[in-house]
Design a protein around this motif. Structure first.
Motif, PDB file in Angstrom:
ATOM      1  N   VAL A  13      -2.145   6.987  13.964  1.00  0.00           N
ATOM      2  CA  VAL A  13      -2.390   5.792  13.165  1.00  0.00           C
ATOM      3  C   VAL A  13      -1.574   5.893  11.887  1.00  0.00           C
ATOM      4  O   VAL A  13      -1.813   6.772  11.052  1.00  0.00           O
ATOM      5  CB  VAL A  13      -3.889   5.641  12.837  1.00  0.00           C
ATOM      6  CG1 VAL A  13      -4.124   4.413  11.968  1.00  0.00           C
ATOM      7  CG2 VAL A  13      -4.702   5.557  14.125  1.00  0.00           C
ATOM      8  N   LEU A  14      -0.585   5.022  11.756  1.00  0.00           N
ATOM      9  CA  LEU A  14       0.202   4.963  10.518  1.00  0.00           C
ATOM     10  C   LEU A  14      -0.578   4.156   9.494  1.00  0.00           C
ATOM     11  O   LEU A  14      -1.067   3.064   9.808  1.00  0.00           O
ATOM     12  CB  LEU A  14       1.569   4.331  10.772  1.00  0.00           C
ATOM     13  CG  LEU A  14       2.463   5.041  11.816  1.00  0.00           C
ATOM     14  CD1 LEU A  14       3.804   4.309  11.926  1.00  0.00           C
ATOM     15  CD2 LEU A  14       2.671   6.501  11.437  1.00  0.00           C
ATOM     16  N   VAL A  15      -0.667   4.685   8.275  1.00  0.00           N
ATOM     17  CA  VAL A  15      -1.442   4.043   7.218  1.00  0.00           C
ATOM     18  C   VAL A  15      -0.540   3.865   6.000  1.00  0.00           C
ATOM     19  O   VAL A  15       0.081   4.831   5.537  1.00  0.00           O
ATOM     20  CB  VAL A  15      -2.678   4.889   6.834  1.00  0.00           C
ATOM     21  CG1 VAL A  15      -3.529   4.160   5.795  1.00  0.00           C
ATOM     22  CG2 VAL A  15      -3.498   5.237   8.065  1.00  0.00           C
ATOM     23  N   GLY A  16      -0.465   2.640   5.474  1.00  0.00           N
ATOM     24  CA  GLY A  16       0.356   2.424   4.286  1.00  0.00           C
ATOM     25  C   GLY A  16       0.463   0.956   3.951  1.00  0.00           C
ATOM     26  O   GLY A  16       0.317   0.078   4.810  1.00  0.00           O
ATOM     27  N   VAL A 106      -0.195   9.084   6.587  1.00  0.00           N
ATOM     28  CA  VAL A 106      -0.274   8.160   5.457  1.00  0.00           C
ATOM     29  C   VAL A 106       1.064   8.141   4.726  1.00  0.00           C
ATOM     30  O   VAL A 106       1.562   9.191   4.294  1.00  0.00           O
ATOM     31  CB  VAL A 106      -1.396   8.570   4.485  1.00  0.00           C
ATOM     32  CG1 VAL A 106      -1.476   7.582   3.322  1.00  0.00           C
ATOM     33  CG2 VAL A 106      -2.726   8.653   5.220  1.00  0.00           C
ATOM     34  N   LEU A 107       1.655   6.967   4.604  1.00  0.00           N
ATOM     35  CA  LEU A 107       2.885   6.782   3.837  1.00  0.00           C
ATOM     36  C   LEU A 107       2.510   6.072   2.535  1.00  0.00           C
ATOM     37  O   LEU A 107       2.112   4.897   2.550  1.00  0.00           O
ATOM     38  CB  LEU A 107       3.903   5.950   4.629  1.00  0.00           C
ATOM     39  CG  LEU A 107       4.769   6.703   5.648  1.00  0.00           C
ATOM     40  CD1 LEU A 107       3.915   7.349   6.735  1.00  0.00           C
ATOM     41  CD2 LEU A 107       5.798   5.766   6.286  1.00  0.00           C
ATOM     42  N   ASP A 108       2.655   6.779   1.419  1.00  0.00           N
ATOM     43  CA  ASP A 108       2.216   6.239   0.132  1.00  0.00           C
ATOM     44  C   ASP A 108       3.278   6.449  -0.945  1.00  0.00           C
ATOM     45  O   ASP A 108       3.069   7.173  -1.931  1.00  0.00           O
ATOM     46  CB  ASP A 108       0.894   6.919  -0.270  1.00  0.00           C
ATOM     47  CG  ASP A 108       0.286   6.290  -1.508  1.00  0.00           C
ATOM     48  OD1 ASP A 108       0.564   5.102  -1.760  1.00  0.00           O
ATOM     49  OD2 ASP A 108      -0.464   6.982  -2.217  1.00  0.00           O
ATOM     50  N   VAL A 155      -0.425  13.242   4.479  1.00  0.00           N
ATOM     51  CA  VAL A 155      -0.134  12.279   3.418  1.00  0.00           C
ATOM     52  C   VAL A 155       1.263  12.556   2.863  1.00  0.00           C
ATOM     53  O   VAL A 155       1.555  13.674   2.419  1.00  0.00           O
ATOM     54  CB  VAL A 155      -1.179  12.358   2.289  1.00  0.00           C
ATOM     55  CG1 VAL A 155      -0.872  11.323   1.211  1.00  0.00           C
ATOM     56  CG2 VAL A 155      -2.584  12.152   2.858  1.00  0.00           C
ATOM     57  N   LEU A 156       2.130  11.550   2.870  1.00  0.00           N
ATOM     58  CA  LEU A 156       3.489  11.641   2.351  1.00  0.00           C
ATOM     59  C   LEU A 156       3.605  10.674   1.180  1.00  0.00           C
ATOM     60  O   LEU A 156       3.359   9.471   1.337  1.00  0.00           O
ATOM     61  CB  LEU A 156       4.499  11.283   3.443  1.00  0.00           C
ATOM     62  CG  LEU A 156       4.340  12.058   4.775  1.00  0.00           C
ATOM     63  CD1 LEU A 156       5.265  11.495   5.841  1.00  0.00           C
ATOM     64  CD2 LEU A 156       4.593  13.536   4.555  1.00  0.00           C
ATOM     65  N   THR A 157       4.026  11.190  -0.007  1.00  0.00           N
ATOM     66  CA  THR A 157       3.909  10.378  -1.225  1.00  0.00           C
ATOM     67  C   THR A 157       5.234  10.023  -1.893  1.00  0.00           C
ATOM     68  O   THR A 157       5.235   9.283  -2.878  1.00  0.00           O
ATOM     69  CB  THR A 157       3.028  11.106  -2.255  1.00  0.00           C
ATOM     70  OG1 THR A 157       3.602  12.389  -2.528  1.00  0.00           O
ATOM     71  CG2 THR A 157       1.610  11.280  -1.719  1.00  0.00           C
ATOM     72  N   THR A 158       6.353  10.538  -1.392  1.00  0.00           N
ATOM     73  CA  THR A 158       7.641  10.174  -1.985  1.00  0.00           C
ATOM     74  C   THR A 158       8.596   9.729  -0.886  1.00  0.00           C
ATOM     75  O   THR A 158       8.442  10.096   0.284  1.00  0.00           O
ATOM     76  CB  THR A 158       8.275  11.362  -2.742  1.00  0.00           C
ATOM     77  OG1 THR A 158       8.638  12.383  -1.794  1.00  0.00           O
ATOM     78  CG2 THR A 158       7.305  11.945  -3.762  1.00  0.00           C
TER      79      THR A 158
END
Length: 842
Positions: A13-16, A106-108, A155-158
């Motif tokens: 599940v891709l979340v962003g 999670v792409l944030d 979780v990926l934040t950059t």
């Protein structure tokens, strides 16, 4: 570079927020066919990927496609914002439904990046507020992702981190498809170390020992490996020795092991959980208590690391402790683990108090060979490419191994019976018996009966005892006793003022089950009767092995009349059935009919005299005198007004009570005055008729009435559906207003299966005055009436369905010509269930 490992079979599940790069990420790391985009689904249903009004339909399509992929064992990626917890919960539920692991990525990236990307896209001109709101929702839910059920959260934040990530597909722990064997699969050991060592030696393994002489490993001289099916522990004499050997073999790569239910319970006990110390766990705990603390920690760690099941040899072999249905092979979920450990039960228990296992192997049609244990059996038996290797070593049986792929069985006998089984392991084969010979053991004790329409049904020992008393003292010869009618459930309590029962509740009950075509049948003022009618005097002896013309019996198996009247009645019945042409039409020499025999007083004369008439007479004698005395007291100035009014009401109730039961009585002289109201054909030679609609059965009844109007009386009926409930209600009011008992509402199709199982075969709706006989003269008094509104009908409904299923089963067995004891088993069970503590007034 960051590497993210995801299970090869999972729901990703891709979340962003919009603009976070989810679609680009999905294209880079996954096949186009693996990705299901909410935007694409929106376009599929509306021709516009940005049409938010189509979102609901789009997600229905998304879930449908994802479900199909997961069912086929395909990795599936969901490309949508998924920032709302309710959206994610639906996806987690979808993963659980298909027994796969849900993973969240999670792409944030910074808010500025998302806003700029959306601004650069001509189809995303919705401004920055949407992105801000979505990122706010995402941030609020980040910490709860694992609690929501995701087994992996990344979780990926950059932007740099998102671009540099690598996806690695990892095999599930149960995926050993690259291991082709050969294997030696060993059944349940239960602490029998000496037998395990003997079996390994028989299989050409060299046993390695420590400096204390204890077996700590075993190596095959032929390059084979062992697979243990679990239940290493409990009951036997040396659980620590078995664990030491198995743990050593697994650690050295010479064996694999799956957990059994006994390991699962032992682990919880070692961790201090509150478990019931039973089924041999006490032996394991006592033996482990004598071992060093370090060894106990190693055992705990070993058992905790065991995988629910293994899939070997390219999917050709599955090993699980309790077996595994095909749809769960290679899957991972709590449900899969529970099946592997405990199997599936029917909810019933057998005569030994053990759970009845659902026979999943009988329905198995999978490609993989499934090898398991768990349920002790005297000898291993192949069933649809599955085999159980638990041959009860600890119970004095044998320890058995299956050589794969050779399919050879190797076993060593147990040195002794270490633990007494709750259920005998070796059940001696039953001696040959004549088909019509009954044995008391067929019906005594706790019984479990398999029915085609309602599954397994239990009869408790105390119920069997009560039925045996009635059957042995009062019932007719079992050779004529093919069927007993079921009890019938009343409708739910009516909210109508002054009424306990009303047709509307019957109509609504069937409507809730999807049954809309119904028949309302007049409820006759008589007694239920089953009529076994033969074509001539030779049939009974030839077909049933009993001289006579047949039988006329009650719903408890008693003959209605003495031999003389019974023969006379059967002769009259035979003449009418023959005149109606039924013997020829149904191609049978005998016929079994369900009917009502009138009047009630023909069977219940003693009951009427000793109970109803006595109550009515006492009330009509005493209450007028009490009313007179209270009237005098009131005239004298005493305050007895309330008591006088209540006594006057009771006097009126007593008159109504007497009038009600008198309607069910009329004088008979022999068979003069006796009437029969048939309403269903139960069976004949080689046939049953519950699959035919009630219109057919009532048509047969009408033909009998036409041929024998002096003996047969019609069963009036009215067919209704959802558009004609009012007609059914009006007819019921007419019947009960004229003093009738009421009516029975049935599915017009007769036997009906719904999504929740069998529909009730009939619901009785009785009138206000008839219920006065059942509940007493004063049941309509407000206080009494309110108590009766709270009557519990659940048990009665359950009883009605169980007895119905048993009745159908006995008829089917009779039609198939099965042995008498098989038919009698079901008939006896109906009588036994009648001893359940259910209010008989229901």
């Amino acid at each position: 570079m960051t590497t993210i490992g995801i299970p090869a079979l999972s729901l990703v599940v891709l979340v962003g927020a919009s603009g976070s790069g989810k679609s680009t990420f999905a294209r880079r790391h996954f096949l186009g066919t693996e990705v299901i985009s909410s935007d694409v689904c929106r376009g599929l249903v509306s021709d516009d990927e940005n049409d938010q009004a189509a979102t609901k339909d789009a997600f229905e399509v998304l879930h449908f496609i994802a479900g199909k992929r997961l069912a086929a064992g395909r990795l599936t990626v969901i490309d949508a914002t998924n920032v709302q917890p309710e959206t994610r919960r639906e996806l987690v539920a979808l993963a659980r439904e298909h027994d796969v692991l849900p993973v969240a990525i999670v792409l944030d990236p910074p808010e500025k990046v998302c806003v700029e990307r959306n601004a650069a896209r001509p189809d995303r001109q919705f401004g920055s507020k949407v992105v801000v709101r979505q990122r706010s929702q995402l941030r609020r839910g980040l910490k709860s992702l694992k609690r929501e059920g995701f087994r992996g959260v990344h979780v990926l934040t950059t932007v740099e981190e998102i671009d540099a990530v690598e996806i690695e597909r990892t095999k599930l722990f149960n995926d050993l498809t690259d291991q082709t064997g050969p294997f030696d699969i060993i059944g349940d050991i239960h602490g029998c170390r000496a037998e395990l060592e003997a079996l390994l030696t028989e299989l050409d393994y060299t046993i390695l020992r420590d400096d204390q002489g204890r077996a700590v490993d075993a190596r095959s001289v032929n390059g084979r490996r062992v697979v243990f099916v679990g239940d290493l522990v409990d009951r036997g004499p040396d659980t620590p020795g078995v664990l030491r050997l198995v743990m050593g073999m697994v650690a050295s790569g010479n064996a694999y092991c799956v957990p059994g239910n006994h390991e699962d319970k032992l682990l919880r006990a070692l961790r201090g959980k509150n478990v019931k110390i039973s089924h041999g766990l006490e032996e394991s705990l006592a033996q482990l208590a004598a071992e060093p603390e370090e060894f106990r920690r190693e055992v705990e760690q070993f058992v905790d690391g065991l995988v629910s099941h293994y899939v070997f040899d390219g999917g050709k072999l599955v090993v699980s402790h309790a077996g595994l249905v095909e749809r769960m092979h290679g899957r991972a979920s709590g449900r899969v683990r529970a099946f592997c450990l405990y199997g599936e039960t029917t909810g019933e228990t057998d005569e030994f108090g053990l759970p009845v296992r659902y026979p999943w192997a009988q329905d198995y049609r999978g490609r993989a060979m499934v090898v398991y244990g768990h349920t002790p059996t005297p000898e291993p038996e192949w069933i649809n490419n599955t085999i159980c290797l638990d041959t009860g070593c600890v119970f004095g049986g044998a320890l058995t191994a299956l050589r794969y792929p050779e399919r050879e069985l190797v076993a060593v006998q147990a040195a002794e019976e270490y633990y007494a089984p709750a259920k005998p392991l070796h059940v001696p084969s039953a001696p040959a018996r004549e088909p019509d010979v009954l044995d008391i053991t067929d019906v005594t004790g706790r019984r479990v009966i398999e029915t085609a329409t309602h599954g397994r049904l239990s009869v408790r020992a105390e119920q069997a005892g009560a039925a045996l008393e009635v059957m042995s003292r009062f019932a007719i010869d079992p050779r004529f006793l093919l069927y007993l009618p079921p009890t019938m459930s009343p409708v739910a309590t009516s909210p109508e003022p002054g009424l306990l029962e009303h047709p509307r509740q019957a109509f609504e009950a069937y409507q809730a089950q999807g049954v809309t075509d119904l028949v309302c049948e007049e409820k006759h003022m008589g007694s239920r009767a089953v009529l076994l009618v033969t074509r001539d005097d030779d049939v009974a002896l030839q077909r049933f092995g009993l001289a006579g013309r047949g039988a006329v019996h009650t719903r408890t198996g008693r003959s209605f009349f003495g031999p003389g009247l019974t023969d006379e009645l059967l002769l009259r019945l035979r003449e009418v059935v023959a005149a109606a042409g039924l013997f020829d039409e149904l191609e049978t020499s005998w016929l079994l009919l369900d009917a009502e025999l009138l009047p009630w007083s023909a069977k219940a004369g003693d009951l009427l005299r000793d109970q109803y008439a006595a109550v009515g007479a006492a009330a009509r004698t005493s209450l007028p005198a009490a009313t007179s005395a209270l009237g005098s007291a009131q005239a004298a100035g005493l305050d007895v007004g309330d008591l006088l009014a209540r006594t006057e009401r009771r006097t009126a109730n007593a008159e109504l009570f007497s009038a009600a039961y008198r309607r069910y009585c009329w004088p008979t002289d022999g068979l003069d005055g006796v009437r029969v109201a048939p309403f269903q054909v139960l069976g004949s030679e080689g046939a049953t008729y519950h699959d035919r609609p009630h219109a057919w059965h009532l048509g047969i009844a009408d033909r009998l009435v036409a041929e024998g109007p002096s003996l047969f009386t019609p069963t009036r009926r009215l067919f209704v559906d959802e558009t004609s409930w009012a007609e059914g209600i009006a007819w019921w009011e007419e019947l009960t207003g004229a003093g009738g008992e009421g009516m029975v509402v049935k599915p017009a199709a007769n036997l009906v299966r719904t999504g929740k199982g069998l529909a009730q075969p009939g619901l009785k709706v009785r009138g206000q005055e008839y219920l006065r006989i059942i509940y007493g003269p004063d049941y309509t008094e407000p206080a009494n009436f309110e108590r009766l509104r709270n009557r519990n009908l659940g048990h009665k409904r359950s009883l009605a369905l169980r007895e119905y299923a048993l009745g159908l089963e006995s008829l089917e067995r009779a039609a198939r010509g099965e042995p008498l004891w098989r038919i009698h088993e079901c008939v006896f069970a109906v009588l036994a269930l009648e001893s359940e503590p259910v209010d008989p007034r229901l």
